[in-house]
Scaffold this motif. Sequence first.
Motif, PDB file in Angstrom:
ATOM      1  N   ARG A   1     -12.300 113.409 -86.274  1.00  0.00           N
ATOM      2  CA  ARG A   1     -10.881 113.740 -85.758  1.00  0.00           C
ATOM      3  C   ARG A   1     -10.044 113.137 -87.112  1.00  0.00           C
ATOM      4  O   ARG A   1      -9.099 113.839 -87.385  1.00  0.00           O
ATOM      5  CB  ARG A   1     -10.810 113.033 -84.742  1.00  0.00           C
ATOM      6  CG  ARG A   1      -9.189 113.311 -83.850  1.00  0.00           C
ATOM      7  CD  ARG A   1      -8.983 112.595 -82.809  1.00  0.00           C
ATOM      8  NE  ARG A   1      -8.154 113.107 -81.881  1.00  0.00           N
ATOM      9  CZ  ARG A   1      -7.565 112.488 -80.800  1.00  0.00           C
ATOM     10  NH1 ARG A   1      -8.064 111.344 -80.371  1.00  0.00           N
ATOM     11  NH2 ARG A   1      -6.562 113.026 -80.093  1.00  0.00           N
ATOM     12  N   SER A   2     -10.480 112.078 -87.733  1.00  0.00           N
ATOM     13  CA  SER A   2      -9.850 111.402 -88.933  1.00  0.00           C
ATOM     14  C   SER A   2      -9.674 112.466 -89.900  1.00  0.00           C
ATOM     15  O   SER A   2      -8.667 112.286 -90.932  1.00  0.00           O
ATOM     16  CB  SER A   2     -10.143 110.046 -89.042  1.00  0.00           C
ATOM     17  OG  SER A   2     -11.560 110.174 -89.892  1.00  0.00           O
ATOM     18  N   LEU A   3     -10.744 113.222 -90.119  1.00  0.00           N
ATOM     19  CA  LEU A   3     -10.610 114.144 -91.241  1.00  0.00           C
ATOM     20  C   LEU A   3      -9.822 115.459 -91.063  1.00  0.00           C
ATOM     21  O   LEU A   3      -9.795 116.139 -92.113  1.00  0.00           O
ATOM     22  CB  LEU A   3     -12.213 114.521 -91.382  1.00  0.00           C
ATOM     23  CG  LEU A   3     -13.110 113.211 -92.009  1.00  0.00           C
ATOM     24  CD1 LEU A   3     -14.651 113.823 -92.034  1.00  0.00           C
ATOM     25  CD2 LEU A   3     -12.512 112.593 -93.048  1.00  0.00           C
ATOM     26  N   CYS A   4      -9.681 115.855 -89.996  1.00  0.00           N
ATOM     27  CA  CYS A   4      -9.065 117.080 -89.421  1.00  0.00           C
ATOM     28  C   CYS A   4      -7.517 117.062 -89.852  1.00  0.00           C
ATOM     29  O   CYS A   4      -6.914 115.810 -89.421  1.00  0.00           O
ATOM     30  CB  CYS A   4      -9.318 117.457 -88.041  1.00  0.00           C
ATOM     31  SG  CYS A   4     -11.097 117.951 -87.874  1.00  0.00           S
ATOM     32  N   ALA A   5      -6.816 117.945 -90.258  1.00  0.00           N
ATOM     33  CA  ALA A   5      -5.282 117.822 -90.159  1.00  0.00           C
ATOM     34  C   ALA A   5      -4.867 118.182 -89.025  1.00  0.00           C
ATOM     35  O   ALA A   5      -5.298 118.627 -88.034  1.00  0.00           O
ATOM     36  CB  ALA A   5      -5.061 119.403 -91.151  1.00  0.00           C
ATOM     37  N   ALA A   6      -3.615 117.425 -88.727  1.00  0.00           N
ATOM     38  CA  ALA A   6      -2.931 117.261 -87.436  1.00  0.00           C
ATOM     39  C   ALA A   6      -2.823 118.691 -86.760  1.00  0.00           C
ATOM     40  O   ALA A   6      -2.943 118.816 -85.512  1.00  0.00           O
ATOM     41  CB  ALA A   6      -1.745 116.739 -87.674  1.00  0.00           C
ATOM     42  N   ASP A   7      -2.497 119.814 -87.501  1.00  0.00           N
ATOM     43  CA  ASP A   7      -2.487 121.020 -86.754  1.00  0.00           C
ATOM     44  C   ASP A   7      -3.685 121.951 -86.695  1.00  0.00           C
ATOM     45  O   ASP A   7      -3.823 123.034 -86.208  1.00  0.00           O
ATOM     46  CB  ASP A   7      -1.234 121.794 -87.367  1.00  0.00           C
ATOM     47  CG  ASP A   7      -1.610 121.951 -88.793  1.00  0.00           C
ATOM     48  OD1 ASP A   7      -2.661 121.241 -89.320  1.00  0.00           O
ATOM     49  OD2 ASP A   7      -0.856 122.952 -89.541  1.00  0.00           O
ATOM     50  N   ASP A   8      -4.935 121.174 -87.158  1.00  0.00           N
ATOM     51  CA  ASP A   8      -6.229 121.979 -86.989  1.00  0.00           C
ATOM     52  C   ASP A   8      -6.538 122.279 -85.666  1.00  0.00           C
ATOM     53  O   ASP A   8      -6.489 121.217 -84.774  1.00  0.00           O
ATOM     54  CB  ASP A   8      -7.344 121.125 -87.597  1.00  0.00           C
ATOM     55  CG  ASP A   8      -7.400 121.600 -89.188  1.00  0.00           C
ATOM     56  OD1 ASP A   8      -6.626 122.302 -89.851  1.00  0.00           O
ATOM     57  OD2 ASP A   8      -8.092 120.805 -89.822  1.00  0.00           O
ATOM     58  N   VAL A   9      -7.037 123.420 -85.321  1.00  0.00           N
ATOM     59  CA  VAL A   9      -7.743 123.696 -84.034  1.00  0.00           C
ATOM     60  C   VAL A   9      -9.237 123.589 -84.341  1.00  0.00           C
ATOM     61  O   VAL A   9      -9.752 124.064 -85.000  1.00  0.00           O
ATOM     62  CB  VAL A   9      -7.231 124.942 -83.495  1.00  0.00           C
ATOM     63  CG1 VAL A   9      -7.885 125.190 -82.190  1.00  0.00           C
ATOM     64  CG2 VAL A   9      -5.943 125.095 -83.181  1.00  0.00           C
TER      65      VAL A   9
END
Length: 240
Positions: free
Chosen positions: A89-97
């Motif tokens: 989760r920490s590696l994903c962009a805030a708006d990534d689905v």
Amino acid sequence: MLAPASRAYDRAVVVIPAHNERADLPACLRAVLTAALCVPISVTVIVVLDASDDGSVKLAGQYGPDVHFVSVDVHNVGAARAIGFGYGRSLCAADDVCWYATTDADSKVDPNWLIHQLELGVDMVLGVVRIASWRQRPAELADRYARAYRAGISGQDGHPHIHGANMGFSARAYWRVGGFRTLPTGEDVDLVEQFEAAGYRIHRDTELSVITSARTQGRAPQGFAHYLSQLGRTAAGDCA
């Protein structure tokens, strides 16, 4: 025409918990990375080394920038899976689905493992497993296991099995229900129960299959290896 469901996601995250799995991890990772090549989105793979002292950490850096190794000392497969997805989760962009999937270090997924999950358009997918080799087990156990495993499997209704070695789910739904809990075993069953209680769409797929081990020494108490041992003892009792 509707766009493929896989394009509704920006990224997939695959978590592999491992405890002293140096011998099996390379084959597991090669299989997951092959499956990653078959999807049109980025795939991040996270190996969570839990209390591993067999040199597994030396594999870090050998599989490219999208494979991350995290070392912990929790002695708990539920916690290890949870830590892996928290790290993802920490590696994903805030708006990534994101779509999440998990397997085990002694397992090998098929090339279509991820693309099949993504195309179904559901909140959770539960697959089945097939045994790579029975050489470590009594010969008669293979037939007994096959009969027991096939019980309840239907082409229309899916199957009754839940395997941490073969499951995928929406990241959004995962975080809404609270994710994997700190359980020494049965964390996969617990997560499915959380999804069911929340009313999420769960697809039990008989075609989504993963090769796994029939080893005699399990990594989780009451896990798959324990189940096979119990089944073997039951068989021996029947023949007494």
